[in-house]
Design an enzyme around this catalytic site. Structure first.
Site, short mmCIF file in Angstrom:
data_model
loop_
_atom_site.label_atom_id
_atom_site.label_comp_id
_atom_site.label_asym_id
_atom_site.label_seq_id
_atom_site.Cartn_x
_atom_site.Cartn_y
_atom_site.Cartn_z
CB ALA A 1 -0.93 0.00 1.21
CG ASP A 2 2.68 5.08 -1.41
OD1 ASP A 2 3.78 4.82 -0.86
OD2 ASP A 2 2.33 6.22 -1.74
CB THR A 3 -0.92 6.74 2.62
OG1 THR A 3 -1.51 5.49 2.98
CG2 THR A 3 -1.85 7.87 3.02
#
Length: 189
Positions: free
Chosen positions: A69-71
């Site tokens: 994931a990446d935010t």
């Protein structure tokens, strides 16, 4: 010499302690493999950047069941990444003070049969912050390893006026969606 199927293990392609804690709280057996993917200089709009980074992280790690994931914090199209230092953290909080912004969390989930990439977005409103409040938060050091320079689940909760959308998207993983996808594919915690 017990036969049977070995238990499934989810490879978390992330060094984020928050993502790890969320998945462990649900009972998933994890193998954590922080990916080695450059996060700078891609020049993409915030939503696409989150998607590209999540996919690149997931594809860089081996395994049958892989989650990455990446935010990305998006202030009117400007990416606010992890602050380089306390001064940049202070600048980020000044920019966010009294305003709304978007938080895009993308995830990549690889299963034995397919790969899924999705981007989820929440809208976050900050209170108007005094310089003293900003200094207090910056001095805590909490925001230094977080996109946008704040953590909604920690001390940063005092900075927020509200969240529209999935709170866990802001924390860094749309947990309910990931859980549903894993469940539908036969991966039970």
């Amino acid at each position: 010499m017990g036969g049977g199927t070995p238990p499934l293990v989810l490879t978390l392609a992330s060094g984020s302690p928050r993502r790890r804690a969320l998945l462990e709280a649900l009972g998933y057996p994890l193998r954590v493999v922080p990916p080695k993917v450059a996060e700078e200089g891609l020049g993409l709009p915030p939503r696409e950047l989150a998607r590209e980074l999540a996919q690149a992280k997931g594809e860089s790690v081996p395994g049958e069941w892989v989650l990455a994931a990446d935010t990305v914090v998006d202030l009117d199209g400007q990416v606010l990444g992890k602050p380089r230092d306390r001064e940049e953290n202070r600048i980020f909080l000044q920019l966010l003070s009294g305003r709304a912004h978007r938080v895009h969390t993308a995830f990549y989930l690889r299963t034995p049969g397919e790969a899924v990439v999705e981007v989820h977005t929440a809208r976050v409103r900050f209170r108007s912050l005094s310089q003293e409040e900003i200094a207090w938060y910056v001095d805590s050091g909490e925001g230094l390893d977080k996109a946008g320079g704040y953590g909604a689940q920690g001390l940063g909760m005092a900075l927020l006026a509200g969240v529209e959308g999935d709170f866990y998207t802001v924390v860094g993983l749309p947990v309910a969606r990931v859980f549903a996808l894993l469940w539908e594919r036969g991966f039970r915690p």
